[in-house]
Design an enzyme around this catalytic site. Sequence first.
Site, PDB file in Angstrom:
ATOM      1  N   GLY A 181      29.644  33.718  41.127  1.00 43.27           N
ATOM      2  CA  GLY A 181      29.058  32.453  41.815  1.00 43.27           C
ATOM      3  C   GLY A 181      27.833  32.296  41.385  1.00 43.27           C
ATOM      4  O   GLY A 181      27.043  31.480  42.250  1.00 43.27           O
ATOM      5  N   HIS A 225      32.186  25.247  30.572  1.00 40.02           N
ATOM      6  CA  HIS A 225      33.017  26.142  31.421  1.00 40.02           C
ATOM      7  C   HIS A 225      34.157  25.632  31.636  1.00 40.02           C
ATOM      8  O   HIS A 225      34.516  24.772  32.412  1.00 40.02           O
ATOM      9  CB  HIS A 225      32.252  26.391  32.876  1.00 40.02           C
ATOM     10  CG  HIS A 225      32.819  27.185  33.669  1.00 40.02           C
ATOM     11  ND1 HIS A 225      32.231  27.945  34.618  1.00 40.02           N
ATOM     12  CD2 HIS A 225      34.239  27.634  34.026  1.00 40.02           C
ATOM     13  CE1 HIS A 225      32.997  28.759  35.374  1.00 40.02           C
ATOM     14  NE2 HIS A 225      34.253  28.612  35.019  1.00 40.02           N
ATOM     15  N   GLU A 304      35.097  35.785  33.193  1.00 36.99           N
ATOM     16  CA  GLU A 304      35.523  36.644  34.523  1.00 36.99           C
ATOM     17  C   GLU A 304      36.915  36.262  34.729  1.00 36.99           C
ATOM     18  O   GLU A 304      37.420  35.157  34.408  1.00 36.99           O
ATOM     19  CB  GLU A 304      34.583  36.466  35.583  1.00 36.99           C
ATOM     20  CG  GLU A 304      34.419  35.076  36.124  1.00 36.99           C
ATOM     21  CD  GLU A 304      33.357  35.188  37.543  1.00 36.99           C
ATOM     22  OE1 GLU A 304      32.615  36.119  37.559  1.00 36.99           O
ATOM     23  OE2 GLU A 304      33.592  33.889  37.978  1.00 36.99           O
ATOM     24  N   ASN A 306      39.110  35.174  38.272  1.00 37.59           N
ATOM     25  CA  ASN A 306      39.281  35.253  39.764  1.00 37.59           C
ATOM     26  C   ASN A 306      40.687  35.402  40.272  1.00 37.59           C
ATOM     27  O   ASN A 306      41.712  34.963  39.873  1.00 37.59           O
ATOM     28  CB  ASN A 306      38.988  34.003  40.270  1.00 37.59           C
ATOM     29  CG  ASN A 306      37.462  33.489  40.010  1.00 37.59           C
ATOM     30  OD1 ASN A 306      36.550  34.454  40.605  1.00 37.59           O
ATOM     31  ND2 ASN A 306      36.842  32.572  39.171  1.00 37.59           N
ATOM     32  N   ARG A 308      42.591  35.055  42.891  1.00 37.96           N
ATOM     33  CA  ARG A 308      42.894  34.339  43.922  1.00 37.96           C
ATOM     34  C   ARG A 308      43.344  33.031  43.688  1.00 37.96           C
ATOM     35  O   ARG A 308      43.019  32.334  42.477  1.00 37.96           O
ATOM     36  CB  ARG A 308      41.574  34.291  45.166  1.00 37.96           C
ATOM     37  CG  ARG A 308      40.302  33.872  44.304  1.00 37.96           C
ATOM     38  CD  ARG A 308      39.425  33.879  45.463  1.00 37.96           C
ATOM     39  NE  ARG A 308      37.869  33.661  44.883  1.00 37.96           N
ATOM     40  CZ  ARG A 308      37.412  32.723  44.291  1.00 37.96           C
ATOM     41  NH1 ARG A 308      38.262  31.440  44.041  1.00 37.96           N
ATOM     42  NH2 ARG A 308      36.444  32.394  43.592  1.00 37.96           N
ATOM     43  N   VAL A 311      39.259  26.939  44.499  1.00 40.53           N
ATOM     44  CA  VAL A 311      39.019  25.852  45.277  1.00 40.53           C
ATOM     45  C   VAL A 311      39.482  24.480  44.215  1.00 40.53           C
ATOM     46  O   VAL A 311      40.202  23.545  44.957  1.00 40.53           O
ATOM     47  CB  VAL A 311      37.498  25.559  45.363  1.00 40.53           C
ATOM     48  CG1 VAL A 311      37.082  23.939  45.755  1.00 40.53           C
ATOM     49  CG2 VAL A 311      37.033  26.439  45.930  1.00 40.53           C
ATOM     50  N   ARG A 354      33.907  17.725  45.059  1.00 40.68           N
ATOM     51  CA  ARG A 354      33.420  18.541  46.174  1.00 40.68           C
ATOM     52  C   ARG A 354      32.830  17.723  46.897  1.00 40.68           C
ATOM     53  O   ARG A 354      31.646  17.460  46.651  1.00 40.68           O
ATOM     54  CB  ARG A 354      33.090  19.946  45.914  1.00 40.68           C
ATOM     55  CG  ARG A 354      34.026  20.867  44.855  1.00 40.68           C
ATOM     56  CD  ARG A 354      33.599  22.123  44.991  1.00 40.68           C
ATOM     57  NE  ARG A 354      34.122  22.991  43.652  1.00 40.68           N
ATOM     58  CZ  ARG A 354      34.237  24.295  43.556  1.00 40.68           C
ATOM     59  NH1 ARG A 354      33.534  25.114  44.572  1.00 40.68           N
ATOM     60  NH2 ARG A 354      34.974  25.136  42.767  1.00 40.68           N
TER      61      ARG A 354
END
Length: 475
Positions: A181, A225, A304, A306, A308, A311, A354
């Site tokens: 993050g 990204h 990386e 994640n 889970r 969002v 967002r």
Amino acid sequence: MPTKTPQPTAPRPAPPLREIRKVLIANRGEIALRVIRACRELGIRTVAVYSTVDEHALHVRFADEAVCIGPGPSSQSYLNIKNIIAAAELTGADAVHPGYGFLSERAEFAEIVQKCKLTFIGPDPSHMRVMGDKVMARQTMERSGVPVLPGSGVLTSAAHAVAEAERIGLPVILKASAGGGGRGMKIVRDIKLLPQTLQTAQVEALKAFGCGDMYLERYVQSPRHVEVQVVADQHGNANHLLERECSVQRRHQKVLEEAPCSVLSEPLRREMCAAAVAAAKAIGYHSLGTIEFLLDGDRFYFMEMNTRVQVEHCVTEMITGIDLVQEQIRLATGEPLGHLMREFRPRGHAIECRINAEDPIKFAPQPGTISALHFPGGYGVRVDSHMYQGITVPPYYDSMLGKLIVHAPDRQQAIRRMQRALGECVIEGIQTNIPLHRWLLKQPAFISGKYDTHFLESSLDPEAVRAEADAEAQA
């Protein structure tokens, strides 16, 4: 490297299916609501946990049961493992969904859930540990043939850091082994500044993650990204559900996401998605997961994983037609991938903004009470939010109020639909970043799709954003 439609692997001994009848959601806000909705459609009862300041939150109202687990600060409530487990035992829950943030990637929490004979709706704790340690994750991916940037192991001293930076070549980026993050990340272009920068990054990492271990990677100057959604079952099968573009960022924090990525050729998409599936299989992963890559021209590198739900999972849902949260719950029971073991192709284009309670120029959080609220609607528009008129946004948690998602046949139509939806969104009483999004969607670089992770910060025009805010206030 072209790939074929994924085929099931040789089956492992089938674990017994676990029935899930009641899920405790160890989270708050829109993700708690998202899980409640998924459970309700599956016929599963839900338990909400809440802090004293969230007593009147929508996830508390819409769950079948609710338990207060402590006062406002997250350390005393949503991070209080003892109270969360007690709430599960009190209500007879047989499973726990961690959402994202808070305890969602804490291996020790998943272990405690399992020791209490509850189903953890997520991966095995060992997977969380391997991928949560960024140095270990890099090494695992490298052994599995997944592309990684030149980098180091854990840095043991300033001299070690200097030696590794000289080997890798400047510029380099310092990263926290235990984190993500953007916290603890520091770019180093001058070798003389590395020792002091390392010390500063270690302090930040220790404060954020409780661990000051740092490592180095070669710094990519103008990357994109791009992340790939993977799904894997407990029988050895894994597949991907295409990619998401997440390059619109501020201080390494995502602001807007879209799917699919507009600059990927079909061969490159296949290669990247195949690498993501290989990454999941390398650790025997099961559940939902996201493999994040840096895209540098036509080359990509593992960043990386994640472990889970993300969002931005919504944009993947819109272009695949798959309810990811329901699938995550289904996989936790031990069911095989089944209908997910097929080749997915993008169905149109989706964009997610967002919506945060923050100053749209300085990005400072703006807690307060929402005095008026109107969400946009119409064909192809989705809003995932826990907001309602009269709710007070507390200062203790992430500033995200919700997510505005649109879907259209192609990217240009999706941009126009999002512009229309943002124009219909009314949130009064607090500042939000809606003016930033309205400005962003007018920028030629974004409209053309020719942008990278530095685009927002390098192009931000405070006066133009302020003009959008003034126009919004006068509307």
